[in-house]
Design a protein around this motif. Structure first.
Motif, PDB file in Angstrom:
ATOM      1  N   TRP A  55       0.348  -1.590  -0.265  1.00 11.89           N
ATOM      2  CA  TRP A  55      -0.158  -0.090  -0.186  1.00 11.89           C
ATOM      3  C   TRP A  55       0.912   0.890  -0.155  1.00 11.89           C
ATOM      4  CZ3 TRP A  55      -3.653   1.479   4.678  1.00 11.89           C
ATOM      5  CH2 TRP A  55      -3.944   2.767   4.282  1.00 11.89           C
ATOM      6  N   GLU A  77       0.804   3.912  -3.226  1.00 11.91           N
ATOM      7  CA  GLU A  77       0.208   5.628  -2.874  1.00 11.91           C
ATOM      8  C   GLU A  77       1.298   6.491  -1.645  1.00 11.91           C
ATOM      9  OE1 GLU A  77      -3.786   4.863  -1.311  1.00 11.91           O
ATOM     10  OE2 GLU A  77      -4.027   3.640  -3.234  1.00 11.91           O
ATOM     11  N   SER A  99       1.524   6.712   1.165  1.00 14.54           N
ATOM     12  CA  SER A  99       0.511   6.734   1.891  1.00 14.54           C
ATOM     13  C   SER A  99       1.255   6.565   3.475  1.00 14.54           C
ATOM     14  CB  SER A  99      -1.370   5.792   2.131  1.00 14.54           C
ATOM     15  OG  SER A  99      -2.081   6.484   3.721  1.00 14.54           O
ATOM     16  N   ALA A 150      -0.560   4.275   5.893  1.00 15.54           N
ATOM     17  CA  ALA A 150      -0.065   2.146   5.278  1.00 15.54           C
ATOM     18  C   ALA A 150       1.183   2.158   6.013  1.00 15.54           C
ATOM     19  CB  ALA A 150       0.372   2.518   3.225  1.00 15.54           C
TER      20      ALA A 150
END
Length: 442
Positions: free
Chosen positions: A46, A50, A52, A55
């Motif tokens: 993840w 992305e 993120s 994450a």
């Protein structure tokens, strides 16, 4: 082809990471919760797709927890150790077996739980304990049981199981070297006329000590065999036959006694909760003790078990008891066993058969022996068929006695006082130890 090579390589890598060097046992660390690695992998994927922050946080938390749990478990696998100490390995039926178990954690990390699992085969004795041990701590406790059955038993193998506080990895230590202990069968009072003394023709008294074969009574001659002494050569027969002949002597009494225990499983019976095989083993042990004190050499034979050659002297009793303790029932009939034992027997040996079998077939190989007796085990009251078997064997020239199960009166503490924990309360309320478990060297 590459995929086929990859799977064994991954398995070998996993085994290498699972195995932990340990000086006294086999130690390994295994993953218990695969979801943690899966969650860390998903969080890493993840974050790679992305970038993120959530994450990254999940991967850091889960990955750090997995790494800490693995290192914790690996340290415990290397620095955690258990020991069981049994000072003495020889017991008699009725003694208390006691051993001390210690659990040592040489690492600075605590072990939140440690399970001690035992696979001993001593009847009624298995240890299963779960303890928590702090870093640098040693725990000790004892376990005990009463030895109620004769035999040769194993204490172990045994193993320790533990794990990290998160429950992600399991630690397993296996100690595969078992300890052997011997529980000797008891001795018993037997009827005084159970064995009849055997003497040679013309002798008016049984000997108190064994004689060598060269007595003054030569009954026959036979062909010379390699190893025969020249003193045995019978010169008149040698001259007449023009062939070397040696004298055969009649010993005045049997110098060696073989106790032949019928261990066929199909013929064993029970009476009032007592097994015929156990009674016969107690009888063989008791007769061995009596005959050895009389100056004879005693051996024990039982089908399916290693033969115990005749040995003189009271010290030989422990060798016979060790063999009787491990005697097991088997499928071989007494008749087949007697035929198999023929090469071990000498003409002057006294063979005493202990059996509950009423099958007439085993009397034929027994009649071929120069000196033989039989003891028939029976319940009380004695069945008529046992009396008929005794008359039949006696008519065939085999002295036979009937041994009833109640006549076998076990002697408590035959090898010395039974040793177990005994306490006494004084008048002031203080508890004093009067006796401890037996101190017998292995």
């Amino acid at each position: 082809y590459n995929e086929r090579e990859m799977i064994p390589s991954l398995q070998s890598l996993a085994d290498r990471w699972a195995h932990v060097p340990h000086p006294t046992c086999q130690a390994e660390v295994r993953l218990r919760q695969p979801w943690a690695l899966f969650l860390a992998g998903v969080a890493l994927l993840w974050y790679a797709l992305e970038l993120s922050p959530a994450a990254a946080v999940i991967f850091t938390l889960v990955g750090g927890m997995v790494l800490c749990a693995y290192l914790w478990a690996r340290v415990l696998a290397a620095r955690l150790s258990g020991q069981r100490r049994l000072r003495y390995r020889a017991f008699q039926v009725g003694d208390t077996l006691e051993e001390e178990i210690s659990l040592t954690n040489r690492s600075p990390l605590p072990a939140p739980w440690v399970e001690f699992s035992d696979r001993s085969d001593l009847p009624g004795y298995q240890i299963s304990e779960v303890r928590a041990v702090s870093g640098g701590q040693t725990l000790r406790w004892s376990a005990s049981t009463e030895c109620r059955q004769r035999g040769v038993f194993r204490l172990g193998p045994w193993e320790l199981r533990s794990g990290d506080p998160f429950g992600l990895f399991s630690v397993r230590q296996v100690t595969a070297d078992p300890l052997e202990i011997v529980v000797y069968p008891p001795l018993a009072h037997l009827p005084p006329d159970l064995l009849r003394p055997r003497s040679a023709p013309g002798s008016q008294r049984p000997l108190r000590q064994p004689l060598s074969a060269e007595t003054t009574q030569a009954s026959t001659t036979r062909d010379y065999a390699p190893g025969d002494s020249l003193r045995r050569v019978h010169w008149p027969t040698t001259a007449r036959r023009e062939k070397w002949s040696v004298k055969e002597f009649d010993p005045e009494a049997a110098a060696r006694v073989w106790l032949i225990v019928d261990s066929q499983a199909d013929v064993q019976r029970e009476a009032e909760g007592r097994s015929s095989l156990e009674d016969l083993i107690i009888t063989a042990a008791s007769l061995s003790s009596h005959l050895l004190r009389s100056g004879l050499a005693v051996g024990v034979l039982a089908a399916g078990n290693a033969p115990l050659p005749p040995r003189p002297g009271p010290h030989s009793l422990w060798v016979l008891l060790r063999g009787l303790a491990g005697l097991n029932a088997g499928p071989t009939s007494l008749g087949n066993a007697l035929q198999a034992f023929q090469p071990l027997l000498l003409p002057q040996d006294l063979c005493v058969v202990l059996t509950p079998s009423l099958d007439p077939s085993w009397s034929r190989p027994l009649r071929l022996l120069a000196h033989s007796q039989a003891v028939l085990w029976a319940a009380d009251p004695c069945p008529p068929e046992v009396q008929s078997a005794r008359l039949r064997l006696t008519a065939q020239g085999i002295p036979t006695e009937i041994l009833l199960s109640p006549q076998i009166r076990v002697i408590p503490a035959a090898y010395g006082a039974l040793r177990r924990w005994e306490f006494r309360a004084t008048g002031t309320g203080r508890v004093v130890v009067q006796a401890r478990p037996r101190e017998v060297q292995p």
